[in-house]
Design a protein around this motif. Structure first.
Motif, short mmCIF file in Angstrom:
data_model
loop_
_atom_site.label_atom_id
_atom_site.label_comp_id
_atom_site.label_asym_id
_atom_site.label_seq_id
_atom_site.Cartn_x
_atom_site.Cartn_y
_atom_site.Cartn_z
N PRO A 48 -9.11 -29.46 12.32
CA PRO A 48 -9.31 -30.43 11.23
C PRO A 48 -10.12 -31.63 11.71
O PRO A 48 -9.98 -32.08 12.85
N ASN A 49 -10.99 -32.11 10.85
CA ASN A 49 -11.89 -33.24 11.10
C ASN A 49 -13.12 -32.87 11.92
O ASN A 49 -13.97 -33.73 12.16
N ILE A 95 -14.12 -30.31 8.12
CA ILE A 95 -12.92 -29.50 7.89
C ILE A 95 -11.77 -30.43 7.52
O ILE A 95 -11.49 -31.41 8.22
N ASP A 96 -11.10 -30.14 6.39
CA ASP A 96 -10.02 -31.01 5.94
C ASP A 96 -8.72 -30.69 6.69
O ASP A 96 -8.68 -29.83 7.57
N GLU A 97 -7.65 -31.40 6.33
CA GLU A 97 -6.37 -31.25 7.03
C GLU A 97 -5.77 -29.86 6.86
O GLU A 97 -4.94 -29.43 7.65
N LYS A 98 -6.18 -29.15 5.81
CA LYS A 98 -5.69 -27.78 5.60
C LYS A 98 -6.54 -26.74 6.35
O LYS A 98 -6.26 -25.55 6.28
N GLY A 99 -7.59 -27.21 7.03
CA GLY A 99 -8.46 -26.29 7.75
C GLY A 99 -9.51 -25.65 6.87
O GLY A 99 -10.06 -24.60 7.23
N ASN A 110 -11.02 -21.13 4.31
CA ASN A 110 -10.22 -21.58 5.45
C ASN A 110 -10.85 -21.07 6.74
O ASN A 110 -10.95 -19.87 6.96
N SER A 112 -10.00 -22.72 9.87
CA SER A 112 -9.28 -23.38 10.95
C SER A 112 -8.99 -22.41 12.09
O SER A 112 -8.59 -21.26 11.87
#
Length: 272
Positions: A48-49, A95-99, A110, A112
Motif C-alpha cells: 500500500p502507498n 496503491i490504496d490501503e486495500k492493495g 487488487n 497487493s
C-alpha cells in the motif's frame, strides 16, 4: 636499555594496531574460490502507498492509449521572468490501503503483494479476458521505491531502488562505502514488516553470515544505519573538545599506567 624500551613499546603498539585493523576488512572468512549459498531471493513486492507507472502497448496505439494515464506537465521555473518552464511526467497509480488500483475501463484491481511481472500479467489477462485488447504488452515500473542510508557512510541520504535484487552491498556502494570510522560488524537495517518495524544487525566482516542474512536483499523503505566506532563517538564530547571529556582522561591515565609498567619491567630486566 633505551633500545630495549623502544622495542617493547613498539611491540605493544603493534599489537593494539593489529587489533584495530582486524575490524576493517570485509569478508574476512572468505577465500578465493569459496562458494556460499545465498539467502532466498526476496523479490520486491507491491505494498500500500507504492506508486507504479503502468504502460499498455499494442499494435493499435490508439486503442492502447485508452488504458494509459495522461502525460502531465510540471512547472519547474521561469525563463528570465518572461514565462514558466515545464517538464513532462507520466501520471502514476497509487496503491490504496486495500492493495487496489483503479485501472481505466477495467476498474478496481487488487495487486497487493505482487511483483512487477505479476502485476503486468494480471492486467494483461484482464484486458484479454474482457476482449479489450488481444495483444497487450504491459510495462510496470516502481516510481517511489527508496531506501535511507544513515550514519558513517561517505554520502548519507535517500536513494532510489532502480531495479530488483538490490543487495546491502549495492546500497552501501550507492552511499560511497563506509567511512573509516564506521563499525563494519554492527550495521543496523530497519525494515517495516506489517504493522511492525524489525531491526536486523549484519556483519560485513563475516561474508557467510552476510549473504545468508534476511536483509541481504534490500526492500523499499528499508533504513540502513552504520554505527560510529569508539573513536568517532569520543569526538562528540562537550563542544567537540576531547580535553574536557572524562573518557579522554581515563584513556590518558590508562596509557600512562601502561607506559610506566613497561618502563618498570625494562628497568628490572636491565638491572639483572
Amino acid at each position: 636499555m633505551k633500545l630495549k624500551f623502544l622495542l617493547v613499546l613498539f611491540v605493544a603498539t603493534s599489537v593494539v594496531s593489529c587489533g584495530s585493523i582486524k575490524e576493517i576488512p570485509y569478508f574476512q572468512n572468505m577465500e578465493s574460490g569459496d562458494t556460499i549459498s545465498l539467502t532466498e531471493n526476496q523479490v520486491v513486492r507491491t505494498q500500500p502507498n507504492d506508486q507504479l507507472s503502468i504502460l499498455v502497448n499494442s499494435k493499435d496505439p490508439m486503442l492502447a492509449d485508452l488504458f494509459n494515464l495522461p502525460v502531465g506537465q510540471r512547472r519547474v521555473g521561469s525563463n528570465n521572468g518572461n514565462g514558466s518552464a515545464y517538464s513532462q511526467y507520466i501520471s502514476c497509480y497509487t496503491i490504496d490501503e486495500k492493495g487496489e488500483i483503479d485501472f481505466p475501463v477495467i476498474g478496481k484491481i487488487n495487486i497487493s503483494g505482487k511483483t512487477r511481472g505479476e502485476v503486468a500479467e494480471c492486467i494483461k489477462q484482464e484486458l484479454i479476458k474482457r476482449n479489450l485488447i488481444n495483444d497487450p504488452t504491459i510495462t510496470v515500473e516502481f516510481v517511489n521505491h527508496y531506501i535511507s542510508i544513515l550514519g558513517e557512510v561517505k554520502t548519507p541520504g535517500k536513494y532510489m531502488l532502480s531495479r530488483d535484487n538490490t543487495t546491502i552491498l549495492d546500497a552501501i556502494g550507492m552511499a560511497g562505502d563506509l567511512t573509516i570510522y564506521g563499525l563494519r560488524n554492527s550495521i543496523k537495517v530497519l525494515r517495516t514488516e506489517g504493522n511492525q518495524q524489525k531491526v536486523y544487525t549484519i556483519n560485513l566482516c563475516d561474508g557467510e553470515s552476510l549473504v545468508k542474512s534476511p536483509v541481504y536483499f534490500i526492500q523499499q523503505n528499508d533504513v540502513i544505519y552504520v554505527e560510529p566506532n569508539k573513536y568517532r563517538s569520543r569526538q562528540s564530547t562537550v563542544n567537540a573538545n576531547n580535553v574536557r571529556s572524562t573518557s579522554f582522561w581515563i584513556s590518558l591515565a590508562s596509557l600512562a599506567t601502561s607506559i610506566m609498567s613497561t618502563i618498570v619491567v625494562v628497568l628490572s630486566y636491565s638491572s639483572k
